[in-house]
Design a protein around this motif. Sequence first.
Motif, PDB file in Angstrom:
ATOM      1  N   ARG A 271       0.910  -1.127   0.101  1.00 58.80           N
ATOM      2  CA  ARG A 271      -0.037  -0.030  -0.154  1.00 58.80           C
ATOM      3  C   ARG A 271       0.741   1.341   0.036  1.00 58.80           C
ATOM      4  NH1 ARG A 271      -5.446  -0.233   2.602  1.00 58.80           N
ATOM      5  NH2 ARG A 271      -4.818   1.836   3.608  1.00 58.80           N
ATOM      6  N   PRO A 272       0.729   2.155  -0.917  1.00 62.12           N
ATOM      7  CA  PRO A 272       1.711   3.144  -0.978  1.00 62.12           C
ATOM      8  C   PRO A 272       1.174   4.187   0.249  1.00 62.12           C
ATOM      9  CG  PRO A 272       0.281   2.959  -3.256  1.00 62.12           C
ATOM     10  CD  PRO A 272       0.006   1.771  -2.148  1.00 62.12           C
ATOM     11  N   ASP A 273       0.281   4.138   0.758  1.00 59.99           N
ATOM     12  CA  ASP A 273      -0.154   4.963   1.776  1.00 59.99           C
ATOM     13  C   ASP A 273       0.871   4.531   3.006  1.00 59.99           C
ATOM     14  OD1 ASP A 273      -1.709   3.043   1.881  1.00 59.99           O
ATOM     15  OD2 ASP A 273      -3.436   4.134   3.050  1.00 59.99           O
ATOM     16  N   LEU A 274       1.141   3.185   3.238  1.00 55.70           N
ATOM     17  CA  LEU A 274       1.333   2.703   4.503  1.00 55.70           C
ATOM     18  C   LEU A 274       2.953   2.245   4.266  1.00 55.70           C
ATOM     19  CD1 LEU A 274      -1.596   0.343   5.142  1.00 55.70           C
ATOM     20  CD2 LEU A 274      -0.895   2.737   6.390  1.00 55.70           C
ATOM     21  N   ARG A 275       3.561   1.858   3.083  1.00 55.79           N
ATOM     22  CA  ARG A 275       4.589   1.143   2.850  1.00 55.79           C
ATOM     23  C   ARG A 275       5.838   1.787   3.463  1.00 55.79           C
ATOM     24  NH1 ARG A 275       7.899  -1.932  -0.940  1.00 55.79           N
ATOM     25  NH2 ARG A 275       9.618  -0.839  -0.559  1.00 55.79           N
ATOM     26  N   ASP A 276       6.033   2.877   3.050  1.00 55.61           N
ATOM     27  CA  ASP A 276       7.437   3.308   3.537  1.00 55.61           C
ATOM     28  C   ASP A 276       7.764   3.194   5.307  1.00 55.61           C
ATOM     29  OD1 ASP A 276       7.915   3.623   0.928  1.00 55.61           O
ATOM     30  OD2 ASP A 276       7.871   5.751   0.929  1.00 55.61           O
ATOM     31  N   GLU A 277       6.856   3.815   5.984  1.00 55.81           N
ATOM     32  CA  GLU A 277       6.937   3.975   7.397  1.00 55.81           C
ATOM     33  C   GLU A 277       6.775   2.363   7.862  1.00 55.81           C
ATOM     34  OE1 GLU A 277       4.178   6.622   8.863  1.00 55.81           O
ATOM     35  OE2 GLU A 277       4.590   5.955  10.822  1.00 55.81           O
ATOM     36  N   PHE A 278       5.953   1.609   7.414  1.00 55.49           N
ATOM     37  CA  PHE A 278       5.872   0.503   7.900  1.00 55.49           C
ATOM     38  C   PHE A 278       7.021  -0.711   7.377  1.00 55.49           C
ATOM     39  CE2 PHE A 278       3.776  -3.783   7.597  1.00 55.49           C
ATOM     40  CZ  PHE A 278       3.364  -3.814   8.992  1.00 55.49           C
ATOM     41  N   ALA A 279       7.624  -0.355   6.486  1.00 52.26           N
ATOM     42  CA  ALA A 279       8.791  -1.097   5.908  1.00 52.26           C
ATOM     43  C   ALA A 279      10.124  -0.740   6.814  1.00 52.26           C
ATOM     44  CB  ALA A 279       9.322  -0.862   4.493  1.00 52.26           C
ATOM     45  N   ASP A 280      10.247   0.622   7.079  1.00 49.26           N
ATOM     46  CA  ASP A 280      11.270   0.836   8.113  1.00 49.26           C
ATOM     47  C   ASP A 280      10.916   0.167   9.676  1.00 49.26           C
ATOM     48  OD1 ASP A 280      12.337   2.570   6.259  1.00 49.26           O
ATOM     49  OD2 ASP A 280      11.552   4.533   7.259  1.00 49.26           O
ATOM     50  N   TYR A 281       9.900   0.199   9.928  1.00 49.41           N
ATOM     51  CA  TYR A 281       9.380  -0.268  11.155  1.00 49.41           C
ATOM     52  C   TYR A 281       9.786  -2.072  11.038  1.00 49.41           C
ATOM     53  CZ  TYR A 281       6.787  -2.405  15.169  1.00 49.41           C
ATOM     54  OH  TYR A 281       6.459  -3.066  16.253  1.00 49.41           O
ATOM     55  N   ILE A 282       9.419  -2.545   9.900  1.00 51.53           N
ATOM     56  CA  ILE A 282       9.857  -4.079   9.896  1.00 51.53           C
ATOM     57  C   ILE A 282      11.351  -4.199   9.947  1.00 51.53           C
ATOM     58  CG2 ILE A 282       9.613  -5.984   8.364  1.00 51.53           C
ATOM     59  CD1 ILE A 282       6.634  -5.458   8.262  1.00 51.53           C
ATOM     60  N   ILE A 283      12.153  -3.450   9.186  1.00 50.35           N
ATOM     61  CA  ILE A 283      13.590  -3.575   9.278  1.00 50.35           C
ATOM     62  C   ILE A 283      14.051  -3.502  10.671  1.00 50.35           C
ATOM     63  CG2 ILE A 283      15.419  -2.667   8.150  1.00 50.35           C
ATOM     64  CD1 ILE A 283      13.979  -1.992   5.671  1.00 50.35           C
ATOM     65  N   LYS A 284      13.614  -2.425  11.437  1.00 49.16           N
ATOM     66  CA  LYS A 284      13.943  -2.072  12.634  1.00 49.16           C
ATOM     67  C   LYS A 284      13.889  -3.330  13.491  1.00 49.16           C
ATOM     68  CE  LYS A 284      12.443   1.200  15.307  1.00 49.16           C
ATOM     69  NZ  LYS A 284      11.832   2.677  15.299  1.00 49.16           N
ATOM     70  N   ILE A 285      12.536  -3.928  13.487  1.00 47.10           N
ATOM     71  CA  ILE A 285      12.146  -5.100  14.242  1.00 47.10           C
ATOM     72  C   ILE A 285      13.042  -6.303  13.827  1.00 47.10           C
ATOM     73  CG2 ILE A 285      10.427  -7.080  14.602  1.00 47.10           C
ATOM     74  CD1 ILE A 285       9.209  -4.829  15.639  1.00 47.10           C
ATOM     75  N   ALA A 286      13.354  -6.490  12.579  1.00 51.52           N
ATOM     76  CA  ALA A 286      14.109  -7.622  12.168  1.00 51.52           C
ATOM     77  C   ALA A 286      15.561  -7.596  12.574  1.00 51.52           C
ATOM     78  CB  ALA A 286      13.950  -7.670  10.548  1.00 51.52           C
TER      79      ALA A 286
END
Length: 290
Positions: A271-286
């Motif tokens: 989802r373009p409206d969610l992607r960037d911020e959520f991807a950053d979050y996932i990378i941090k968690i990973a």
Amino acid sequence: MKITKAVIPAAGFGTRFLPATKAVPKEMLPIIDKPTIQYIAEEAIRAGITDMLIITSRGKDAIVNHFDRAFELETILERDNKHELLDAVREVSSRLDVHFIRQQEQKGLGHAVLYAKSFIGNEPFAVMLGDDVVDSEEPCIGQLMRQFEKCESTVLGVQRVGMEHVSKYGIVGCEDMGEGLYKVNTMVEKPKPTDAPSDIAVLGRYILTPGIFGCLEKTPKGAGGEIQLTDGIVMLGETEDIYAYNFEGRRYDIGNKQGFLQATVDFALKRPDLRDEFADYIIKIADSLR
Ligand code: G1P
């Protein structure tokens, strides 16, 4: 013959998602901001389905309300110029005629599909199971419809699942016809790996001929003490050809918690409206899990 009708069985209790499904139908649980049943409805619309019959049961009125117009809400959104939200609220109900029937007793998937007999009449139709959400370029049910145009017979949507998973599905024994199409010789509902004819599983999408109804009327209880759609299809196979098609797309088993989580994460990342911020979050968690 063109397929315009789809049947969506949605009468199950949703016990795997209790307590969430105590008062809310499992089909209304959202992946991000859309109830799961709406993903199914949108797939049907994209494939050219015009009429959808949802088989519900007691306690599932939220599904009926979801596909109804909501005049108060729409008036307020219109007044406040919230056009995007207005479209989101109206979209499905304006593009699809949605019909409902209640299954009086829970006797299995085959029994549920039999409720569609008078709605369908004498034409081929689609069955789409709400626990299977497929993310694909061409809608999954549309891929099966395209195969139906060629073979004019029942077509089951299948993919390989690996022998360790066969006991969760209807499994086909078949002959490879090339280009993803198989001719089905046998079908077994939820076999043990030792009894499975292959690891090719039916994954919640079917194009059925109306001959299925006469078979389901005669189908005795099968696996799990339920009237199984699989057994009805086996009986249909005695008089008609049955095909299976290895559809393209990523299929999520959202009736399962892992599958539901994976769909939520993957859909958010698309989802373009969610992607960037959520991807950053996932990378941090990973990173923190390493
Ligand atoms: C149903 C069908 C099974 C099919 C599966 C796909 O099982 O009975 O043949 O493979 O859906 O998800 P259920 O998951 O409802 O137990």
